[in-house]
Structures are given as structure tokens and as C-alpha cells.
Design a protein around this motif. Structure first.
Motif, mmCIF file in Angstrom:
data_model
loop_
_atom_site.group_PDB
_atom_site.id
_atom_site.type_symbol
_atom_site.label_atom_id
_atom_site.label_comp_id
_atom_site.label_asym_id
_atom_site.label_seq_id
_atom_site.Cartn_x
_atom_site.Cartn_y
_atom_site.Cartn_z
ATOM 1 N N LEU A 82 -7.548 -7.828 -5.793
ATOM 2 C CA LEU A 82 -7.679 -7.856 -4.451
ATOM 3 C C LEU A 82 -7.532 -9.097 -3.693
ATOM 4 C CD1 LEU A 82 -10.330 -4.887 -3.862
ATOM 5 C CD2 LEU A 82 -7.816 -4.643 -3.547
ATOM 6 N N SER A 83 -8.137 -10.429 -4.077
ATOM 7 C CA SER A 83 -8.210 -11.523 -3.527
ATOM 8 C C SER A 83 -6.661 -12.162 -3.612
ATOM 9 C CB SER A 83 -9.215 -12.271 -4.027
ATOM 10 O OG SER A 83 -8.898 -12.691 -5.407
ATOM 11 N N MET A 84 -6.135 -12.020 -4.618
ATOM 12 C CA MET A 84 -4.761 -12.670 -4.780
ATOM 13 C C MET A 84 -3.844 -11.977 -3.512
ATOM 14 S SD MET A 84 -3.497 -11.901 -8.654
ATOM 15 C CE MET A 84 -4.459 -12.716 -9.844
ATOM 16 N N PRO A 121 -9.524 -16.463 -5.521
ATOM 17 C CA PRO A 121 -9.201 -15.698 -6.670
ATOM 18 C C PRO A 121 -9.671 -16.441 -8.127
ATOM 19 C CG PRO A 121 -7.251 -15.775 -5.013
ATOM 20 C CD PRO A 121 -8.678 -16.726 -4.700
ATOM 21 N N PHE A 122 -9.569 -17.680 -8.340
ATOM 22 C CA PHE A 122 -9.829 -18.263 -9.311
ATOM 23 C C PHE A 122 -11.416 -18.342 -9.780
ATOM 24 C CE2 PHE A 122 -5.883 -19.772 -7.863
ATOM 25 C CZ PHE A 122 -5.054 -19.435 -8.983
ATOM 26 N N LEU A 174 0.966 -8.939 -10.188
ATOM 27 C CA LEU A 174 -0.162 -9.624 -10.803
ATOM 28 C C LEU A 174 -1.508 -9.198 -10.388
ATOM 29 C CD1 LEU A 174 1.145 -13.219 -10.339
ATOM 30 C CD2 LEU A 174 0.875 -12.035 -12.484
ATOM 31 N N ALA A 175 -1.418 -8.622 -8.933
ATOM 32 C CA ALA A 175 -2.357 -8.148 -8.369
ATOM 33 C C ALA A 175 -2.942 -6.760 -9.264
ATOM 34 C CB ALA A 175 -2.574 -8.029 -6.967
ATOM 35 N N LEU A 176 -1.858 -5.866 -9.464
ATOM 36 C CA LEU A 176 -2.033 -4.648 -10.436
ATOM 37 C C LEU A 176 -2.295 -5.153 -11.748
ATOM 38 C CD1 LEU A 176 0.810 -2.621 -9.007
ATOM 39 C CD2 LEU A 176 -1.429 -2.115 -8.366
ATOM 40 N N LEU A 177 -1.908 -5.951 -12.060
ATOM 41 C CA LEU A 177 -2.390 -6.427 -13.670
ATOM 42 C C LEU A 177 -3.892 -6.972 -13.725
ATOM 43 C CD1 LEU A 177 -1.612 -7.099 -16.595
ATOM 44 C CD2 LEU A 177 -1.191 -9.489 -15.713
ATOM 45 N N ALA A 205 -7.971 0.710 -5.026
ATOM 46 C CA ALA A 205 -7.357 -0.658 -4.916
ATOM 47 C C ALA A 205 -6.010 -0.520 -5.244
ATOM 48 C CB ALA A 205 -8.322 -1.598 -5.562
ATOM 49 N N ALA A 206 -5.786 0.038 -6.225
ATOM 50 C CA ALA A 206 -4.293 0.092 -6.895
ATOM 51 C C ALA A 206 -3.154 0.680 -5.860
ATOM 52 C CB ALA A 206 -4.054 0.729 -8.178
ATOM 53 N N VAL A 207 -3.843 1.963 -5.395
ATOM 54 C CA VAL A 207 -3.032 2.709 -4.263
ATOM 55 C C VAL A 207 -2.777 1.773 -3.223
ATOM 56 C CG1 VAL A 207 -3.039 4.357 -2.721
ATOM 57 C CG2 VAL A 207 -3.615 4.846 -5.056
ATOM 58 N N PHE A 208 -3.723 0.925 -2.687
ATOM 59 C CA PHE A 208 -3.771 0.115 -1.451
ATOM 60 C C PHE A 208 -2.808 -1.282 -1.786
ATOM 61 C CE2 PHE A 208 -5.237 -4.031 -0.060
ATOM 62 C CZ PHE A 208 -5.149 -3.919 1.420
#
Length: 793
Positions: A82-84, A121-122, A174-177, A205-208
Motif C-alpha cells: 500500500l505504501s508503494m 516502504p523500505f 510490485l505493490a500486488l506482489l 487492498a488488492a482490489v484497491f
């Protein structure tokens, strides 16, 4: 839990590392488009700041966080994804412009805000690694292997994805990964009642992320970029474009702001300059696309025409031919017997061919030109040219040398302008051949003087003064160096050429020259004479010839001149300050302050805890030495392979991926080696590389690109394999003597790594990349002396 297979946890950690490293590489592309390529490398420090902060936070709240490991690990993984997307969207709202740092104090606040945003994110990815290590449930070597090999896979995946997808869609993947990694971790901890809540939250979160509009994630072009300014004008048309890991290339035209490229044009020229489409690399104007003009009379007004008065049907080589349309056109007009041009970006010929039907021209004249991909130096090093004086004229336009570029050029590596590169060019010229360079004119003429100093260093004997001619237009200089001396008749020809076209012959000095021209001639004599070293030392700007070890042609800043230059910044002299160099130095100072704070904060707040009794100094020295040295070596190899592979982003991607793969492979075998033996082997390998690798790579420049890529992977193996071992071995040793200090050790390592890329850049600019590798060798020797588990210092 100890009997359960840990494979899902290792897979989850590998997926998180893949997402984090992929995001880091992707942000380099975002930063190149938003702030400039010179700022892209700062993402390494931002990433490591987040990782180091995670270790410090875990150490301070260790007693509260470790019991919640089963919840916090997958939660942090989900927050990474989410933060990415969130930080990219928020960063678009921050009005940061690196070019204003020298005079706008608010920009330093925006720089700090960007650091905090992109470190977030890191922080989550570093927290997952640190809490897994601190839990004591998993072998450090296996965790570290999963971390490094996952990062390796992420690097390969992003490089491939950027060739197929736009950056915003790569970001979404990458966010979905990361969310998928959270789901895998949830399966590992599925005995927890909290697992159902985690699964539902991850799906939401994935749907978002899937539904998030692409324009929100798209890289935001800075208003200071050439293509962004062109886009504000009505009628602007993008004729062709492509994304790749090496950069975004667009070909555009605008009726409101037509591009007429004719560097060195006479002020008396009565002929129109043709309008051409512009080539934009990462939204910066790269050059004008060649197309046969209806009227080529203007070519007679170019300063480059002078070279052709001395050469009949010459064999011509043009560096960066797609940025030098007028030179190519002039060579074809003058009936050159052959025209060879180098180009760096693979997609340029295809784009030129793609727009050919739209321009109504057939072939764009490219059928008469031999195109060779690679740096000019790589092209000229090919074996068929060894010992062969193949060309009568080597010409190029020194782009990016205008006032607007002076900020970031100080930290750009320019291998085609080193003394070694110029020496290679001269060796490929015939006995009467000419090396010609055109560039923007500055006052004072420090860039011209530095190029002459590099040329003087490339010439084996002191014969530069009688072989050099410099002429100037109102805004440009053109330098011609001939391997044989100019005769009186040649100088008379140059004088007649200049007087008929409104140019000024700046060198050699002539009686009727202006005071400014006479001053330049006197300075040229000094910088090429017996007192050259003393002249360079006294000059207000840095004029030492660039070398392969210090290829920073654009570095002119001297700290001794800083007070005077700072006083000029509000009077139009801000470009003289070279804000790219100053930003790097200031960011290093901030990183050192932040790092010291993050290292000292846990023991200050928890001084009574067992983690901070007995071996604090050894923990700091050992893990900070590893953090500094690992990136020192990695960045040194990226520098070496930039010349070898021909592009900095390609070098960074291949070296980082190779390093992570071999280091991950080594970390999985770390228990077969003792810490002392491992560190000793690293020191030996680095010593061998320091002495022999640079010259070996220079001798292999002629090889085709696929073979050079394979050799890059192979050459990364010896250091990376052994460098993957000291960290897990140190954690293992620490777990046996002071397990409560493991999070703090991760923090120390991460925080030292924050300063490492910045410190390496500053050291390379001042002392050379060889010194950076030598400093890494010393750091590993210090680590060997400070291994935790022995009596404190």
C-alpha cells in the motif's frame, strides 16, 4: 512452530525483497523523469534509511513487538504494498526541484520530506527482515539467502517489465506482489485467529490497487523538463516514443516552438535553418532528428565547416550521431567517403525509421551512414580498429554543457571525455586527421580549459599548442586538434573563414583579437605549458584532467572558491555553484547526522537492557563496516561496468542483480566457512580486483554486448559470493552471546549503508573510485578485527 516447515516464510520474505528491490530500481526511473538522472541514485540512501530505521524501532520496542511477530510480519508486508502506491501519489504533491536548492531554503524542507516519504516502504520491508532475524526461530544464513535471492529476482523482473510495460503498471504489479507476500505469510501463521482478518484486508487492498487509476501512478514530469515545457504549447505532437530500462525516448515537434539545431551558426548567416523534430531522453532535449532539408545552404555558415576545408572526402566518425543532425548533414553534403556514427540507446534507429513515412522523406539519409551501437569509446575499441587509423575526422557536440546543466554534470560520469578516451580517439585518426568538438560558451571558459587539459594529458608529447585551433561564435566554441601541426597557410585559411562569417579565431592568438580572446589564448598557453599544474592549482575552478578513475568532466567546484560563489548566487551566478555536487555533499552530512541519531537512540533509551552491555563498540564497528564496505564494492563495480557495458542504468541493474544472486548463494553456504577466513578471502579478492580489474575490462571493450553482459555476471561472482557471508555469520555469533542486540545490529548495518552510496560518490569525485575500493578493503579488515563474541575493545 519449530517443527513446521519454514519454506512459506522464506518464500514470503523473498517475495518482499523482490518487491522492495524492484521498487528501488523503478524509483530510479521515476526520479530520472521527475528530478533528473543525477538524482536517481539518491533512492539507494532513502531505501537504506528506511531499513535502518526499522531496526532501531524494533530494538527500542523489542519486548512489545517480538511477541506479536505472527501478526506484525504479514501486516508490514501488506503495508509495504500500500505504501508503494501511496508515497508516489503523495510525492507528486511535493513541489521539490533540485535546481532551486542553492537559493531557495524551502527546497531543503521538500528534500527532507521526499526522503521521509520514499523511506517509508523500505521501513516496512526492513522491519520484516529484522523481526524475522530477531525472532531466533530461523537460521540467519537461510533468511539472508531468501532476502538476497528474492531481491535478485525482483531486479531481473523489473528490468524485463520495464521493457514491456509503462512504469505505473510495473509499480502496480510490485505493490500486488507485496500483498501476495503478505498472503503467503498469513498461510504460514494460519493457526492464528487473526488470519481471516488479514486475508480479508489483503483482498481489499488488492482490489484497491487494481482499481487505482493509472494517471495517479504515472511519473510526473518536472515543469523544468524540456518536453514538459513543450507540452504546454498548442499543437505539440509526440510523433513516436518508447519506454525501456535505459530511459524514456520521445520524438516530438511543435509549430509554436520549432527546433532548429545548428550549433556554431554564424551570426551573419542569411540562410534559414531547417525545422526538425526533437529527440527527448527522459524528457530532456537530446538532439534534433536528421531529415534531408530542402535548402542546405546554412551548412556553409557552421563553424564545423572549417574542418572540411582541410579535408577532402574524409572518413568521418560522429559521436552520438542522433544528437548531431547538423554534423551528419554537413558530412554528407561535403561528400565524405564514409560516415560512421555511434549511438547509445538501442531504440533510436527504430524510432527514426518509424516516423520516416510521416515526414515524407525516404530513409532520412541513414542509408549512407554506418550506425554502431555503444559508447563512442566502445565502438572505437572494437578489434577491427586496433592499430588502424581509420578516420580523418572525429567530431561531436558536447551536449549538456550549457548553463542549465552545470548543476548535475558535476556528478555525471562521462567516460568519453577522459584522457584515456581522448587518447583512443587520437589513435584512430590518420596522420593529418582532426578531432573536432563544439560546445556552449561559458564565461569564465573553465569547461574549454578543462577539455584542453584532458587533451593535453592524452597527447603523448608536448605538441598540443601548435596543433590546436579554437574559434567562437557568440554562444559556442569549436575546437580543432590536428595530429600534425597547423601551417601558416592553414592559420590564414582559418582567419579568412572566421572573418567572412563573423567568427573569432580565439587560438592561436592574433593581433586584432579582443581582450577576452587574448585572455583565453594566454590561459590555453598556460594550461598546456610547463607550469600547467601550478595554473590548475591557482584557478578558481577545478581543472584537473578527468580520468577513467575520476571521470567527472563536469566537476569544477572548489571549496576554496565557495564563499565567493555563494555571494554570487543571487546575482545570476547560481549555476557556478554546481548544485548537483553540493546536494550530494549536503545529503551526505544529513545522512551522517540521521545515522548517528538512529544508532545511538536505542542504547540511550534502553541503556539498562542486556542488549547494550559489554560489546556495544564491536557491534557498531563490525556491522557498520559491513554496511559501508558492501555498497562501496557494489558501487565501484557499477562504475567500472558503466564503461564496460556503455550505460549507467544497465550497469546498475546487472551488477545489483548479479551481486544479490551470488551473495545470496554465498549466504546459504556461510556455515561452511569461519568468519575470519571469509573476511580474509574477501580482502584478497578485493586486492586483486583493485590491482587488475580496471585494465582487464578496458582490454575487453571490443567484445559484443551479450558477451560483456555475461562477463559482468561472472566478474561479480568472486567478491559477492564471499561478501554474502559476514552478515549472517555475525548475526549467528551475536545470537549466541547477545541475542537481544540482533535488531540493533540490523539497524547499525542499515544506517551505515545509508551513508555508504553518498560517501562513495564524494570520495570518488575527490579521490577516485580506486580509493573507494581500497576503503572497502580496509573496512573488511576492520570487521575482521571486531567480530562480536570476542572481548570488547
Amino acid at each position: 512452530m519449530s517443527r513446521r516447515s519454514h519454506v512459506p516464510l522464506y518464500v514470503s520474505l523473498a517475495m518482499l525483497s523482490a518487491a522492495a528491490l524492484g521498487f528501488e530500481l523503478l524509483l530510479m526511473r521515476y526520479f530520472a523523469l521527475s528530478y533528473g538522472s543525477h538524482f536517481a541514485s539518491s533512492i539507494i540512501s532513502m531505501a537504506l534509511l528506511g531499513i535502518g530505521t526499522a531496526g532501531s524501532v524494533l530494538q527500542i520496542f523489542r519486548n512489545k513487538l517480538l511477541p506479536r511477530f505472527h501478526r506484525l510480519f504479514p501486516t508490514a508486508a501488506a503495508l509495504l504494498g500500500l505504501s508503494m502506491a501511496s508515497v508516489v501519489i503523495m510525492a507528486h504533491r511535493v513541489p521539490f526541484n533540485p535546481g532551486e536548492l542553492t537559493w531557495a531554503q524551502s527546497q531543503w524542507l521538500f528534500l527532507g520530506l521526499n526522503y521521509l516519504l520514499f523511506a517509508l516502504p523500505f521501513f516496512f520491508s526492513g522491519f520484516c527482515t529484522a523481526i524475522a532475524l530477531a525472532s531466533g526461530e530461523f537460521p540467519p544464513g537461510k533468511l539472508y539467502r531468501a532476502d538476497l535471492l528474492g531481491a535478485c529476482a525482483g531486479g531481473v523482473g523489473v528490468l524485463a517489465a520495464l521493457s514491456l510495460l509503462p512504469p505505473q503498471e510495473v509499480l502496480r504489479l510490485l505493490a500486488l506482489l507485496s500483498l501476495a507476500a503478505a498472503a503467503v505469510a498469513g498461510l504460514y501463521f494460519r493457526t492464528s485467529r487473526w488470519w481471516k482478518q488479514l486475508t480479508a484486508g489483503t483482498l481489499l487492498a488488492a482490489v484497491f490497487l487494481v482499481l487505482l487509476p493509472s494517471p495517479l501512478l504515472r511519473p510526473l514530469l518536472s515543469d523544468y523538463k524540456d518536453l514538459a515545457r513543450l507540452g504546454y504549447l498548442p499543437g505539440t505532437r509526440i510523433m513516436a516514443g518508447t519506454d525501456s530500462p535505459l530511459g524514456r525516448i520521445d520524438i516530438a515537434e511543435s509549430p509554436e516552438s520549432p527546433i532548429r539545431s545548428a550549433p556554431g551558426l554564424s551570426p551573419l548567416c542569411p540562410h534559414p535553418v531547417p525545422v526538425r523534430a526533437g529527440i527527448y531522453l527522459d524528457a530532456d532535449l537530446y538532439g534534433a532528428l536528421y531529415s534531408p532539408p530542402k535548402d542546405s545552404s546554412y551548412l556553409d555558415c557552421l563553424s564545423a565547416k572549417l574542418a572540411f576545408l582541410y579535408l577532402k572526402e574524409p572518413r568521418v566518425f560522429i559521436k552520438n550521431i542522433f544528437a548531431s543532425a547538423e554534423l551528419m548533414e554537413l558530412a554528407l553534403e561535403e561528400k565524405a567517403s564514409s560516415v560512421t556514427g555511434s549511438y547509445e540507446h538501442f531504440s533510436l534507429p527504430g524510432l527514426a525509421e518509424q516516423i520516416s513515412p510521416e515526414t515524407g522523406q525516404e530513409g532520412h539519409g541513414w542509408d549512407s551512414v554506418i550506425l554502431e551501437q555503444g559508447l563512442a569509446r566502445t565502438v572505437l575499441s572494437r578489434p577491427e580498429r586496433a592499430g588502424n587509423a581509420e578516420f580523418d575526422l572525429i567530431a561531436f557536440w558536447l551536449s549538456g554543457s550549457g548553463a542549465a546543466s552545470l548543476g548535475h554534470s558535476a556528478i555525471d560520469e562521462q567516460f568519453d571525455l577522459t584522457a584515456e578516451s581522448l587518447g583512443l580517439m587520437l589513435s584512430r585518426l590518420s596522420n593529418t586527421g582532426i578531432l573536432m568538438i563544439s560546445k556552449w560558451r561559458h564565461r569564465p571558459p573553465y569547461e574549454t580549459l578543462k577539455f584542453i587539459a584532458a587533451l593535453d594529458a592524452a597527447v603523448p608529447d608536448d605538441r598540443i599548442q601548435g596543433n590546436l585551433v579554437i574559434l567562437s561564435a557568440p554562444s559556442t566554441f569549436t575546437l580543432l586538434y590536428r595530429k600534425s601541426p597547423w601551417s601558416r597557410e592553414d592559420i590564414t585559411t582559418a582567419l579568412d573563414f572566421c572573418s567572412s562569417r563573423g567568427f573569432m579565431l580565439e587560438y592561436p592568438a592574433v593581433r586584432d583579437n579582443s581582450a577576452e580572446a587574448a585572455s583565453l589564448a594566454a590561459q590555453v598557453d598556460q594550461i598546456t605549458g610547463p607550469g600547467a599544474a601550478d595554473f590548475r592549482k591557482r584557478y578558481k575552478f577545478y581543472l584537473e584532467p578527468p580520468t577513467d578513475d575520476r571521470p567527472f568532466f563536469g566537476r569544477f567546484f572548489r571549496w576554496s572558491s565557495a564563499p565567493e560563489l555563494f555571494n554570487l548566487r543571487r546575482a545570476g551566478g547560481a549555476a557556478l555553484l554546481q548544485w548537483g555536487y553540493l546536494t550530494k555533499a549536503a545529503t551526505l552530512a544529513l545522512a551522517l547526522l540521521a545515522g548517528t541519531f538512529l544508532i545511538l537512540l536505542p542504547p540511550l533509551l534502553r541503556r539498562s537492557e542486556a542488549a547494550f552491555r559489554g560489546i556495544r563498540s564491536r557491534i557498531i564497528l563490525y556491522f557498520s563496516a559491513l554496511g559501508l564496505a558492501f555498497l562501496f564494492v557494489e558501487l565501484m563495480l557499477i562504475h567500472l561496468f558503466t564503461l564496460f557495458l556503455g550505460h549507467p542504468f544497465l550497469s546498475a541493474g546487472v551488477v545489483m542483480v548479479s551481486f544479490l544472486f551470488w551473495a545470496g548463494f554465498g549466504s546459504g553456504l556461510c556455515q561452511r566457512f569461519s568468519p575470519g577466513k571469509t573476511l580474509c578471502l574477501i580482502a584478497i579478492v578485493l586486492g586483486v580486483y583493485l590491482l587488475g580489474l580496471p585494465s582487464l575490462l578496458r582490454s575487453l571493450l571490443f567484445l559484443p554486448t551479450p558477451l560483456r553482459l555475461a562477463l559482468t555476471v561472472i566478474f561479480c561472482f568472486p567478491p559477492a559470493f564471499f561478501m554474502g557471508m559476514p552478515f549472517p555469520l555475525g548475526i549467528e555469533r551475536l545470537q549466541s552471546v547477545q541475542p537481544a542486540a540482533v535488531p540493533w545490529a540490523c539497524a547499525v548495518n542499515g544506517v551505515a549503508s545509508v551513508a555508504s552510496p553518498l560517501l562513495a560518490a564524494v570520495m570518488a569525485i575527490h579521490l577516485g573510485f580506486s580509493f573507494v575500493l581500497f576503503a572497502a578493503l580496509l573496512a573488511y579488515v576492520m570487521a575482521m578485527m571486531c567480530l562480536p563474541g570476542t572481548p570488547d575493545l
